[in-house]
Design a protein around this motif. Structure first.
Motif, PDB file in Angstrom:
ATOM      1  N   LEU A 231      -5.699 -28.544  -5.874  1.00  0.00           N
ATOM      2  CA  LEU A 231      -5.077 -29.613  -5.088  1.00  0.00           C
ATOM      3  C   LEU A 231      -6.139 -30.585  -4.572  1.00  0.00           C
ATOM      4  O   LEU A 231      -5.989 -31.802  -4.658  1.00  0.00           O
ATOM      5  N   GLN A 234      -7.822 -32.755  -7.355  1.00  0.00           N
ATOM      6  CA  GLN A 234      -6.987 -33.846  -7.847  1.00  0.00           C
ATOM      7  C   GLN A 234      -6.739 -34.892  -6.767  1.00  0.00           C
ATOM      8  O   GLN A 234      -5.910 -35.786  -6.956  1.00  0.00           O
ATOM      9  N   VAL A 236      -5.271 -34.767  -4.000  1.00  0.00           N
ATOM     10  CA  VAL A 236      -3.928 -34.768  -3.416  1.00  0.00           C
ATOM     11  C   VAL A 236      -4.099 -34.486  -1.923  1.00  0.00           C
ATOM     12  O   VAL A 236      -3.884 -33.364  -1.448  1.00  0.00           O
ATOM     13  N   LYS A 243       0.672 -31.864  -6.929  1.00  0.00           N
ATOM     14  CA  LYS A 243       0.081 -31.520  -8.218  1.00  0.00           C
ATOM     15  C   LYS A 243       0.723 -30.243  -8.716  1.00  0.00           C
ATOM     16  O   LYS A 243       1.274 -29.444  -7.955  1.00  0.00           O
ATOM     17  N   THR A 245      -0.387 -27.040 -11.435  1.00  0.00           N
ATOM     18  CA  THR A 245      -1.347 -26.411 -12.340  1.00  0.00           C
ATOM     19  C   THR A 245      -0.596 -25.473 -13.283  1.00  0.00           C
ATOM     20  O   THR A 245       0.156 -24.611 -12.835  1.00  0.00           O
ATOM     21  N   ARG A 387       0.763 -35.048 -10.468  1.00  0.00           N
ATOM     22  CA  ARG A 387      -0.540 -34.865 -11.111  1.00  0.00           C
ATOM     23  C   ARG A 387      -0.635 -33.434 -11.615  1.00  0.00           C
ATOM     24  O   ARG A 387      -0.251 -32.499 -10.899  1.00  0.00           O
ATOM     25  N   VAL A 388      -1.123 -33.262 -12.830  1.00  0.00           N
ATOM     26  CA  VAL A 388      -1.093 -31.941 -13.442  1.00  0.00           C
ATOM     27  C   VAL A 388      -2.451 -31.587 -14.032  1.00  0.00           C
ATOM     28  O   VAL A 388      -3.233 -32.453 -14.434  1.00  0.00           O
ATOM     29  N   ASP A 389      -2.714 -30.279 -14.080  1.00  0.00           N
ATOM     30  CA  ASP A 389      -3.946 -29.767 -14.694  1.00  0.00           C
ATOM     31  C   ASP A 389      -3.646 -28.391 -15.244  1.00  0.00           C
ATOM     32  O   ASP A 389      -2.541 -27.865 -15.104  1.00  0.00           O
ATOM     33  N   SER A 413      -4.682 -34.630 -15.571  1.00  0.00           N
ATOM     34  CA  SER A 413      -6.051 -34.774 -15.091  1.00  0.00           C
ATOM     35  C   SER A 413      -7.030 -34.953 -16.241  1.00  0.00           C
ATOM     36  O   SER A 413      -6.959 -34.254 -17.252  1.00  0.00           O
ATOM     37  N   TRP A 444     -10.470 -39.420  -8.916  1.00  0.00           N
ATOM     38  CA  TRP A 444      -9.281 -39.088  -9.703  1.00  0.00           C
ATOM     39  C   TRP A 444      -9.077 -40.093 -10.821  1.00  0.00           C
ATOM     40  O   TRP A 444      -9.111 -41.307 -10.603  1.00  0.00           O
TER      41      TRP A 444
END
Length: 485
Positions: A231, A234, A236, A243, A245, A387-389, A413, A444
């Motif tokens: 978090l 990213q 956030v 976000k 994950t 937002r993603v990873d 990301s 970011w």
């Protein structure tokens, strides 16, 4: 601060280490696998020594690859994995119970009358996913000796001799008072853990000791639970941002700022981090099986691995009427039904591997969409982007499916290993007091942005089919209620 830091992310299936320089980026990487054992009855165990050995091996490999020394080290951990160990010599007193382990369901069943009180105090529902029920089970069924803690406290003790845990990890136990960020005597008594010696709760950017495990002495200056580290990485940090994950499970966290936000959606309210004495909070939702569901499909021989999601799924235009609820280890938020198991419906003689792949992607994305919807409800405003990873973000099929069902942009990301980068940031903050958070966190930038390609009506139709399948599972176990949102 002028030198690089060693960031170690101790995860469920392995430990990743990075040597990170604020000016030059990642200088070296290391990885060591971990082999948790999934046993009948929802049991998942791991040898604690393997966790520690993987930390040392990955850290040494990263430093060797970097070719230059680090000035500090940070450690991220799995969160809800627990073990009993001897505080005098650091020896484990049995295997560790991994966060996915469900054996503490019996403890939770006995404490149902206290569920509402525990959630009010700690922000967490009464569920064996969290650490406290596992700790109580160990005390009842395994051993009364030593101390019983989350895995981070044991790893830190092995590395430095300190007996501490960070505020965010403590917030994942079910024993921390969410408002005071201190151990709750009430929660401890409810779980029968009132006499336990617990680690000291410290800020995430607190220097806790020095380790020689990686070679020359290094100060350990950063501690943070894995999802909160991602978090932070990213960026956030503003209330209302979120976000997700995609790892072994999928974990969506939404920032709520300096005050906890207890909602009625079924999401968890918890500590995001405490830096320099200031606490930030977040909402947290979990999908127990994401990459682990992909591995399940792989073990069945349907695909060769996660790299096959796109080519196999891309061979068909849709799921062919197949609906997959990949609750292979139960349903987490917002249902909190660990006893439920997954379902595959709509199968026919014409069902092909691609249909199963697409149905799995829809099942994962639908659960994340439920979490995002619940977060928006608790925050009072819908999330604008996600937002993603994580490893599964490499699948364009899954990410496009996520954007379609969410009806919001999905920003992938550009920085792999977000958890390690997040704990590198807190290690940097711990090493250089007074450094602004925005200077410690990487800038970011998305590597890709997926926009919805289907209409809101079509998304609602696909989500409706998934919710119908979930309702059937809940009804089949005698509980027909759906999400609490």
């Amino acid at each position: 601060m002028t030198g690089p830091v060693l960031a170690v992310d101790q995860g469920t299936s392995g430990t990743k280490a990075l040597v990170v320089c604020p000016e030059r980026g990642v200088l070296g990487t290391g990885f060591a696998p971990v082999h948790p054992r999934a046993l009948p009855g929802g049991l998942v165990e791991v040898d604690p020594r393997e966790l520690y050995d993987s930390v040392v091996a990955a850290g040494r490999e990263a430093l060797a690859a970097a070719g230059e020394p680090a000035v500090a080290v940070g450690l991220a951990n799995q969160g809800e994995t627990v073990l009993a160990w001897d505080l005098a010599n650091g020896e484990p007193l049995g295997d560790a119970l991994v966060w996915q382990d469900r054996r503490a369901a019996s403890v939770c069943d006995e404490l149902t009358d206290h569920a509402e009180e525990l959630t009010r105090i700690t922000g967490l529902p009464l569920d064996p996913y969290f650490a406290a029920p596992k700790m109580a089970w160990i005390r009842r069924s395994l051993t009364g000796a030593g101390v019983v803690t989350t895995s981070d406290a044991w790893l830190v003790h092995r590395l430095t001799g300190a007996f501490v845990t960070d505020a965010a990890t403590a917030g994942r136990t079910g024993l921390l008072d969410l408002d005071s960020v201190a151990w709750s005597d009430t929660a401890l008594d409810v779980y029968g853990l009132g006499a336990e010696r617990l680690p000291r709760v410290v800020d995430c950017d607190t220097p806790v000791g020095t380790t020689t495990a990686f070679g020359p002495p290094l100060p350990l200056t950063g501690l943070l639970v894995d999802q909160q580290a991602a978090l932070l990485a990213q960026d956030v940090t503003a209330p209302g941002t979120a976000k997700c994950t995609y790892g072994t499970g999928a974990f969506l966290l939404a920032q709520t700022g300096p005050a906890p936000r207890r909602g009625g959606s079924g999401l968890v309210a918890c500590v995001a981090w405490r830096l320099a004495g200031r606490t930030s909070y977040c909402l947290d939702g979990q999908v127990y099986t994401a990459a682990s569901a992909v591995r399940w499909l792989t073990d069945l021989g349907v695909i060769g691995g996660a790299q096959d999601l796109d080519p196999v799924g891309g061979a068909v235009p849709d799921s062919g009427g197949v609906t997959f609820v990949p609750a292979l280890a139960g349903l987490a938020a917002p249902w909190w039904r660990g006893d439920v198991r997954g379902s595959l419906t709509g199968l026919g003689l014409d069902t092909r591997p691609g249909h199963l792949v697409r149905a799995l992607c829809e099942g994962i994305a639908a659960q994340v969409t439920e979490l995002a919807t619940a977060a928006g409800g608790d925050l009072g405003t819908p999330l604008t982007t996600l937002r993603v990873d994580g490893g599964l973000t490499r699948s364009a099929l899954l990410m496009q499916t996520q954007a379609d069902l969410l009806q919001r942009p999905v920003e992938v990301s550009a920085l792999p290993d977000a958890t390690a980068l997040g704990v590198a940031a807190v290690a940097r903050l711990g090493h250089s007091p007074g450094l602004p958070v925005h200077e410690a966190v990487p800038e970011w930038k998305p590597s890709a942005v997926y926009q919805p390609r289907i209409t809101a009506d079509e998304a609602a139709d696909r989500l409706g089919r998934f919710r119908t399948a979930v309702a059937a599972l809940l009804a089949g176990t005698g509980h027909a209620e759906g999400p609490a949102a």
